[in-house]
Design a protein around this motif. Structure first.
Motif, mmCIF file in Angstrom:
data_model
loop_
_atom_site.group_PDB
_atom_site.id
_atom_site.type_symbol
_atom_site.label_atom_id
_atom_site.label_comp_id
_atom_site.label_asym_id
_atom_site.label_seq_id
_atom_site.Cartn_x
_atom_site.Cartn_y
_atom_site.Cartn_z
ATOM 1 N N HIS B 437 -5.180 26.260 80.802
ATOM 2 C CA HIS B 437 -4.452 26.872 81.993
ATOM 3 C C HIS B 437 -4.255 28.110 82.080
ATOM 4 N N ASP B 438 -3.651 28.406 83.175
ATOM 5 C CA ASP B 438 -3.558 29.760 83.304
ATOM 6 C C ASP B 438 -2.478 30.771 82.537
ATOM 7 N N VAL B 439 -2.858 30.705 81.378
ATOM 8 C CA VAL B 439 -2.225 31.748 80.480
ATOM 9 C C VAL B 439 -3.355 32.477 79.634
ATOM 10 N N GLU B 464 -4.821 19.192 84.665
ATOM 11 C CA GLU B 464 -5.539 20.164 83.974
ATOM 12 C C GLU B 464 -6.069 19.533 82.718
ATOM 13 N N PRO B 493 -9.532 21.773 87.563
ATOM 14 C CA PRO B 493 -9.009 22.486 88.644
ATOM 15 C C PRO B 493 -9.238 24.188 88.552
#
Lengths: 1000, 785
Positions: B437-439, B464, B493
């Protein structure tokens, strides 16, 4: 009138019609193109002329005839007085030039105060300005001129140097005169425009061509973006343009026939035009000065010097082939150019560094890059004189020669592995833990009845001594245990050993050796066995600061050694010290910096560092800059390679905040057009060469010759400012192409001049207008990226002409109306944090050269707890939010206003984080307390927790690391070379290395 | 005009041999400035006016037999010096480790990978096979004994020694064909024959002997080709040109350095064609084109075919699986008999439990209960998810189950996972799904964190957890196979691909390797493969579900695809050889012999082999090169001022023949400055050979006023030329003899280092440390203390 406008009848002058459309209020009656003055001068018969030249001169005169009846125009006088081929500029044109200048101002200075936060490399150059003002020494890869200019602006604006420009996006407080600082590059950027115009005019292009060229420069998004911030490229480009302009004018002057004023009363006639006239010298000197300025902005200026140099060599070569010119005259030509184009720039360059050194008087964070001698020229780093002779019983500090001279250091912490004895490290700062007492070697037979500590025994080569760490009382010790990091056979651990009441053992003994060759290449301190600084004694016995020493471990024969390997956290990342049986010479050299001995008489000889003079400092700094520059090889998220540049494959992200974005990208229209024109020239020129070989007489055509020379010059400039980058391994950015871009735009303008040379003036200006309009439209299309203006996702997406342009459209709002809400946010508040790394082209980032610096040192630790940031450092640019997120985003906006953290994805997480934040800061505080309370690092607790299985993993991970320790025994029997081949394991490690080089 | 010389020979046989006009033309001012005086210069050049500057022929040419005697004599010396004690040492020396091993692989027919092309190694293999080597010796380390393992190493060393010796007569013939008198030819050949560096490099199992031999031969063949240029398209003309092409291919087939020879000859050919194109040569365009295509055929097409055929043989011989397998693509590996892929590759079906391995770093995709720390050292914050790392050892935590994202049939082929299928990966021991994920990842703010999410929480973040199996070079419907399919794991994604790099995470992750999501989904190093199917979905035998254990057939792969793949790999690895080596040295050191290479040592007998040239000879070459540059520069300047210091025909020889040697030297030397890989002194040997040729020519220029002229074969129907004879005479012989004294002394002085015998004690070694930068072993204590 029109016919006589130009002395070259084959090309019609710029049309007057065009000018009327562009500038209003010009009295129509004013003649546009007054006769250049030197045509009149042509009436003096030149002294030596070939037949061709004579013919040309006659033709000139003939053409000029009607013009001599023209009115004496003041404007013509201006151009004429300037000489250098500017005589052909009419008064009308000067007015156009002023109009163009105004347009340039409005484009470059528009909202220059926005954004009011740090953009891209302002991080560095702002910081440097602060350092100049606070006179703190720093090191950077760029020469000082441009930074001095920025500093001047900052100083005038009353900047005190307190703001540290720490990271991109930080808001400027009121005390920072950032607008004034930005004005420097901006004004120089504006001035590039008239320079372009005059250069093109001096290159004998028509007025409409010159106008086109300057418009293309004005509306070049990349140049606009770059010149609006505190960056060095705009000054660089300005001086590049200036050099070229002066050079072109010089060449024009050089081509004119020399003639002398009539002799008065038998006095020698003064040369008033042509070679060696005053104006000729002026332009030559100005070229030299501006070349000095280019290279004092950035080293890229060397390419400009190369361009002018190549042009000079060509000129001289042609002169050499002219057998009418006697050798003595040729030598005069040669010497004049050598002085003005080599000596003058060099002096200028050195003068800049003299200013640099005289401003930066105080010690600062750049000290550590420099040699110890250099450091001692800085205030705050001076050292008192110290006793010269080292004897048993001396308290000394010992420095390592090679790795920026860290001190041999110990502190009351033990190695976690190996012998578990006390750590010995190399530490770069002065500290009482660096003090060692020289005590005599353990003498088991006790044959020596006199106490050696009571009698003065000088240290000589071959003396066997021990070093006692004064603070902890341990002895410097080595034994057959592998050191913590460099675990190879020939390296031994060095530790502090001993305890109260224990005399130590024979492993504490070290034999002192003097290095035969002295300090080698270290700052010119050549020793040749006589020590540094010409102290003859230092070759016979140990002298502070003069003798270069090696310490051989008596029992195992290894040498005390240190290298650029850092120990892990448990030793505060200080540098590793080992005892090496195959030591590289340079890394096993030490010297004694301070020396106190109670036995020495008070008036004993004292020494200090020999302070380097200007040249020593200058050369040393050049070397450090070069090494730092070469060391910039890591990848940057927005770096690019030279082959991407001419077709503008990628830009640089400068700044993102509040749904605004500054992204360095050129004007694709201008950019592609100019690249194509360069390729076109190269292609056509190749074809012409082939045709000539087959007997076609293209080069007999004077227009072909003229344009070949003209475009050849600009393409040469382009090539010399572009191709060398292919040889550079260091990190490169799009803005490195700008000087080449300038030349390619000049090329395009010249090509335009060539293509339109047969058109009617009216048609020519029409064509030019179309190109200008297209270029202005493209500029406008991309201008939100240059100014950081509001934009919408839709517009942004439509501007992504190439897939490789990576400005992030997702940061923009869907609609302009949303920006009105955003503006109500408190100015300067950082809503998005993000990770645009500033380019590391400036100093302080190079681990290869940078010594261990400001390490947390347990005894002197004053570590501030960093304030927590609420967001994980995610990169906002390439992430493409997923659809449903957009909706959440909108909802979020509606709910909280624009002020809240806008990243809804993180929102849930944030809540959690906030909860844990209190906890975390409590932890952090505890940590700090622990550290302040000199509690050692809590290392093994973790291991114990996780149990055996983990331990196995850790150790396996460790062995993996070992495998990749590169150090090989020097001088070991017959190494295999890779030459033949790779065995799979080495290839793997190579590939691994590659992987680490990937974007970080 | 400096180009005058060339023009003068318009219809006359030209004296120059190779590389006509390569020097002056490139430097001509005309190419920079359109010279207004250009035409008039051409005008006053009467081709026939040349003859006036010719001296009368001074005596008859030297008889052929003197040349033959000298050539045979120097060759005999060369053989003697290279075969002297060739059996010593009976141990593996330096890179024999590699090349001996490769010869053994050829004999065993096991596939290996190496950056060098195969021709020289094939020859070594052939020599080994011929003398009865069975390939059962490993050549593992320097110093391993041959005699104990009964390796017929003398026969294998004889091969390079023969090449090395034969290089000497080739050099002699090059000089002779260029019209130099006996003394010059002998002098030049001796500079190679008695050079310690050449000797040491050519009497061991190394590639350089063959390389240098073929380079010399290429130069020779090209010179012969140039000499018959007036009988264009004749049989001799074609013969020498094709020979040039073949020899070029051979030198390129030995080492990539041969490419520089290509550039040298290529430059000369271009200059030659440029002259032919000249309108004043009066060649019609179709003849020009004919010349062009003839050369393209002889010097590009023929070498390409020859060079490729080496690889064809290479692949034919190495038909079995061996050490080089893992470098190659799966398709390639499946074409080797006995390869693991061939034996153990299976199709993967849904619900199989597999282990995934990273191709480059060979770590498994791993996860364990521990979580990412909330806050990293630099202040960034994580999601505190479960750690996903790279771990190099077998472990239960490496197991992942493949979960479909679509409905699949109960049985049959529909359950096979295929290219571009989106799947979830379930971590078996913690029962959680792989997720990114977007971290920001722990060490790289630019990359995404990879973590897992517990099965029960996964519903809310289903998207995700989806990853596409992107098989490299896969086609739609291609089944995903263990071992054989290299693939990227692309997150659905965010389009990042799961990637790992050798950076170890801190203690909190037990120093395992970081795994993160790389934004460049096409990243080459983000390649994984399924190492094994641990638990098949339907508890049955892997073989039986694929329709029973089939006989695994060796697959075929097109030769050209193999060839292309290997070329690409070799290029990549060559560039990757940047590790430092104690005896690696920078090119700037080479001509001055600032450093040598320690090949072998024997501690007991204090013997060592140290590869270093004859210092006296090498420095002579450096001097000659600088003298040549000086002469050329002075001539250029003088001509520019209208002075003609050198007689036209001598100047012609200097520019065209010696200039060709000089260019050859430059092409074999300067490109090394651009290389970042590790370099060794022996890389300079080809360039040294060229510099020796320059030295001979410069010696001739200094010793005599005149040269042998003309030397080219006159074409049909050409007029007789005025001739000139070299007048070096006795004084050159005396000079050569005087030179020989220190030269020979130096040779014998360094001979113990060259032959590795006799052993030297400390003092003797110290005396041989002629330059302080040499690193000899067993040096006396006085200097190293």
């Amino acid at each position: 009138m029109q016919a006589s406008d130009s002395f070259r009848s084959r090309r019609p002058p710029s049309p007057s019609g065009a000018r009327q459309t562009l500038t209003t209020g010009l009295p129509a009656a004013v003649p546009r193109f007054p006769q250049p003055r030197y045509v009149e001068e042509g009436t003096y018969p030149p002294q030596q002329m070939s037949a061709d030249e004579k013919l040309a001169a006659v033709r000139q005169d003939h053409n000029a005839m009607p013009a001599t009846f023209g009115r004496p125009s003041g404007a013509a006088g201006l151009g004429g007085r300037l000489g250098g081929g500017l005589g052909r500029i009419s008064s009308g044109e000067w007015k156009i030039l002023i109009a163009v200048l105004l347009v340039a101002c409005s484009i470059r200075l528009f909202r220059i105060s926005k954004p009011n936060s740090v953009v891209f490399d302002e991080v560095h150059f702002g910081k440097f300005a602060g350092k100049y003002i606070r006179t703190r020494y720093y090191v950077d890869v760029h020469p000082p001129l441009a930074k001095l200019l920025l500093t001047l602006a900052a100083w005038i604006g009353g900047f005190t140097g307190e703001f540290d420009f720490k990271e991109i996006g930080m808001a400027y407080p009121d005390s920072v005169p950032y607008v004034l600082m930005r004005m420097v590059p901006a004004v120089l950027g504006v001035l590039l425009v008239p320079i372009t115009y005059l250069t093109l005019r001096a290159l004998d292009c028509s007025a409409s061509t010159s106008l086109l060229g300057s418009i293309l420069i004005i509306f070049e998004n990349g140049l606009v973006t770059q010149s609006r911030h505190i960056l060095l490229d705009s000054p660089l480009l300005f001086f590049t343009g200036l050099s070229v302009m002066f050079w072109v004018m010089f060449c024009n002057e050089d081509k004119r026939p020399q003639h002398k004023a009539p002799t008065v009363h038998g006095a020698k006639g003064v040369v008033i035009s042509g070679p060696f006239s005053r104006i000729w010298w002026t332009y030559l000197l100005l070229t030299g000065l501006s070349l000095g300025a280019v290279v004092s902005c950035k080293w890229v200026g060397l390419f400009t010097i190369a361009t002018i140099g190549a042009s000079t060599i060509k000129q001289l070569w042609a002169l050499l082939g002219d057998l009418h010119i006697p050798a003595s005259l040729w030598m005069r030509h040669f010497i004049a150019r050598a002085i003005c184009l080599i000596a003058v720039p060099l002096l200028f360059y050195m003068a800049m560094f003299e200013i640099h050194f005289s401003i930066l008087r105080n010690s600062g964070d750049g000290d550590a890059f420099m040699s110890s001698e250099f450091q001692h020229t800085l205030q705050g780093k001076e050292m008192h004189d110290t006793y010269a002779d080292v004897a048993i019983g001396s308290t000394v500090t010992i420095r390592h020669v090679n790795t920026q001279g860290g001190y041999l250091h110990s502190h009351p912490h033990n190695y976690p592995g190996g012998s578990k004895q006390q750590q010995i490290t190399l530490y770069p700062h002065i500290d009482s833990n660096n003090d060692w007492l020289i005590v005599p070697a353990l003498d088991p037979s006790h044959s020596n009845t006199t106490d050696p500590m009571k009698t003065l025994t000088y240290l000589k080569p071959g003396s066997v001594v021990r070093f006692r760490h004064i603070k902890t009382g341990k002895h410097l010790h080595s034994h057959d245990v592998r050191p913590p990091v460099s675990e190879v056979d020939f390296q031994q651990e060095v530790s502090g050993y001993g305890f109260e009441g224990f005399e130590g053992d024979a492993n504490d003994n070290f034999i002192i050796e003097l290095d035969e060759e002295g300090g080698g290449d270290d700052g010119g301190r050549k020793g040749n066995g006589r020590g540094w600084g010409g102290d003859r004694e230092s070759g016979r016995r140990v002298r502070t600061l003069r003798s270069i020493l090696k310490f051989r471990h008596q029992l195992t024969g290894c040498y005390l050694f240190s290298h650029k390997v850092k120990l892990p956290d448990w030793a505060y990342e200080q540098q590793e010290v080992t005892c090496n049986k195959n030591a590289v010479r340079m890394n096993s050299l030490w010297y004694i910096e301070t020396n106190e001995n109670p036995l020495l008489p008070v008036d004993a000889e004292k020494v200090n560092y020999k302070l380097p003079g200007f040249f020593g400092k200058f050369l040393e700094l050049q070397k450090v800059m070069w090494q730092t520059n070469a060391g910039l090889t890591s990848r940057h998220a927005y770096d690019s390679r030279p082959h991407h540049w001419p077709f503008l494959r990628r830009g640089i992200n400068f700044w993102v905040q509040n749904h605004r974005h500054i992204y360095l990208i050129g004007n694709p229209f201008t950019w592609w057009l100019s690249s194509i024109s360069v390729l076109l020239y190269i292609g056509v020129r190749g074809l012409l060469v082939l045709r000539e070989k087959r007997g076609y007489k293209d080069f007999h055509h004077s227009a072909v010759v003229k344009y070949d020379q003209l475009i050849g010059f600009t393409v040469l400039g382009w090539a010399l400012h572009y191709l060398p980058f292919f040889l550079m391994g260091r990190q490169l950015f799009l803005h490195h192409y700008f000087p080449a871009l300038y030349f390619s735009i000049l090329t395009f303008a010249s090509v335009f001049d060539l293509v339109t040379s047969t058109m009617s003036p009216r048609r020519r200006i029409q064509v030019a207008a179309v190109i200008m309009a297209l270029s202005i439209w493209t500029f406008a299309h991309f201008s939100p990226l240059a100014y950081g203006n509001p934009w919408t996702k839709k517009h942004c997406m439509s501007a992504k002409w190439l897939k490789t342009w990576d400005f992030s459209c997702y940061d923009y709002h869907d609609d302009y109306s949303q920006y009105r809400i955003t503006t109500s946010a408190p100015a300067g508040e950082v809503v998005h944090t993000h990770a645009i790394p500033a380019s590391p082209s400036a100093a302080g980032v190079n681990p290869a050269v940078k010594p261990v610096e400001n390490l947390p040192e347990p005894e002197v630790l004053t570590k501030a707890i960093q304030k927590e940031k609420l967001e994980p450092g995610r990169d906002v640019f390439e992430a493409q939010p997923i659809d449903d997120l957009n909706e959440r985003l909108k909802a979020n906006l509606a709910m909280t206003g624009a002020n809240a953290p806008v990243d809804p994805k993180e929102k849930e997480k944030l809540k959690e984080l906030e909860k844990s934040k209190a906890e975390a800061s409590k932890n952090a505080q505890k940590e700090a307390e622990e550290l302040e309370g000199k509690v050692g690092p809590l290392l093994p607790s973790e291991l114990a927790k996780v149990g055996e299985r983990v331990e196995k993993k850790v150790s396996s991970a460790d062995t993996k690391v070992e495998e990749h320790v590169e150090e090989k025994p020097l001088g070991k029997i017959g190494e295999k070379s890779e030459a033949g081949s790779v065995d799979p394991t080495t290839v793997q490690s190579v590939e691994k290395k590659e992987a680490t080089d990937k974007p970080e | 005009m400096s180009t005058g010389a060339r023009r003068r020979g318009i219809r006359l046989p030209q004296p120059d041999s190779p590389g006509n006009g390569s020097g002056p033309d490139g430097l001509s001012p005309r190419s920079l400035t359109p010279d207004p005086t250009h035409d008039s210069t051409v005008g006053d050049e009467d081709p026939r006016s040349v003859s006036r500057s010719f001296p009368a022929a001074s005596g008859p040419p030297e008889p052929e037999y003197i040349h033959n005697i000298a050539c045979v004599a120097i060759t005999a010396i060369a053989f003697a010096l290279r075969f002297y004690k060739i059996n010593h040492p009976d141990q593996v020396v330096f890179d024999e480790v590699h090349f001996g091993k490769f010869a053994a692989y050829y004999i065993l027919r096991e596939y290996y990978f190496d950056v060098h092309p195969p021709f020289a190694k094939l020859l070594l293999g052939l020599a080994g096979w011929f003398v009865g080597f069975d390939g059962r010796f490993e050549f593992e380390a320097i110093g391993d004994s041959y005699s104990q393992h009964h390796v017929p190493y003398v026969g294998m060393r004889a091969m390079p020694a023969v090449f090395g010796s034969l290089t000497v007569p080739v050099v002699y013939q090059i000089m002779k064909e260029c019209g130099f008198p006996v003394v010059i030819c002998t002098f030049t050949a001796a500079l190679i024959a008695l050079d310690n560096g050449h000797i040491v490099q050519t009497r061991l199992i190394l590639l350089d002997a063959a390389l240098i031999f073929f380079i010399a031969l290429s130069l020779y063949a090209y010179i012969r080709f140039r000499k018959v240029r007036y009988s264009e398209f004749s049989r001799a003309w074609w013969g020498w040109m094709v020979a040039t092409g073949v020899f070029l291919a051979c030198s390129l087939g030995c080492k990539m350095v041969g490419l520089f020879t290509f550039f040298t000859i290529g430059t000369a050919v271009l200059v030659d064609l440029w002259d032919i194109l000249d309108i004043r040569k009066k060649y019609p365009m179709d003849v020009v084109l004919k010349h062009f295509f003839a050369r393209a055929l002889g010097l590009i097409v023929v070498p390409f075919i020859v060079y490729s055929s080496f690889f064809w043989v290479h692949f034919k011989v190495l038909s079995h699986s061996g050490t080089g397998d893992s470098f190659m693509s799966p398709e390639f590996q499946e074409s080797l008999s006995g390869n693991e892929l061939l034996m153990k590759s299976h199709e993967i079906r849904y619900y199989d439990t597999v282990t995934l391995k990273h191709k480059d770093t060979k770590v498994f995709l791993h996860s364990h209960k521990e979580r990412y720390p909330l806050k990293y050292k630099d202040g960034r914050i994580s999601s505190q998810g479960q750690q996903v790392t790279g771990y190099p050892h077998e472990d239960l935590n490496n197991q992942w189950q493949v979960i479909p994202s679509k409905a699949i049939p109960e049985t049959g082929r529909g359950r096979v996972v295929r290219h571009n299928d989106a799947v979830q990966l379930l971590h078996i021991s913690t029962q959680s799904y792989l997720l990114t994920h977007d971290v920001a990842s722990p060490t790289m703010p630019t990359n995404q964190e990879v973590t897992t999410i517990a099965k029960e929480d996964a519903r809310s973040r289903y998207n995700e957890t989806l990853f596409t199996i992107d098989i490299i070079n896969g086609h739609p419907g291609q089944p995903w196979k263990s071992k054989a399919s290299h693939f990227r794991l692309v997150h659905v994604p965010t389009k990042v691909s799961i990637w790992t790099h050798p950076k170890a995470l801190p203690e909190w992750a037990f120093k395992q390797q970081e795994v993160n999501g790389n934004k460049n989904s096409e990243e080459r190093t983000a390649t994984w493969f399924v190492d094994d199917i641990v638990i098949p979905a339907e508890d049955e035998d892997l073989f039986s579900r694929e329709g029973g254990p089939k006989e695994k057939v060796v697959k075929k792969m097109n030769f050209f695809r193999k060839y292309a793949e290997l070329q690409l790999l070799a290029l990549q690895h060559n560039a990757g050889l940047t590790a430092s080596h104690p005896y690696a040295s920078g090119p700037i050191n080479w001509p001055f012999l600032l450093s040598g290479i320690s090949f072998w040592t024997n501690n007991e007998k204090l013997q060592q082999i140290y590869m270093v040239g004859n210092v006296f000879g090498w420095w002579t070459c450096v001097v000659a090169l600088s003298v040549f540059t000086g002469i050329i520069g002075a001539d250029l300047l003088a001509r520019r001022r209208g002075i003609q210091p050198i007689p036209e025909f001598v100047r012609n020889r200097l520019w065209n023949s010696t200039g060709f040697f000089f260019i050859a030297w430059a092409f074999h030397y300067f490109p090394f400055f651009l290389m970042n890989r590790q370099l060794f002194l022996h890389h300079y040997l080809p360039a040294h050979l060229c510099s020796v040729l320059v030295t001979g020519a410069v010696f001739n220029f200094i010793a005599g006023e005149s040269i042998n002229y003309p030397i080219s074969v006159p074409g049909p129907g050409m007029r007789r030329m005025p001739t000139a004879r070299s007048d070096v005479g006795m004084k050159a012989v005396i000079a050569a003899v005087l030179y020989a004294i220190p030269y020979l002394a130096m040779f014998f002085f360094l001979a113990p280092l060259t032959y590795g015998t006799p052993g030297l004690n400390g003092d003797q070694v110290n005396r041989r440390l002629l330059l302080p930068s040499w690193t000899l072993h067993f040096a006396g204590k006085a200097t190293t203390s």
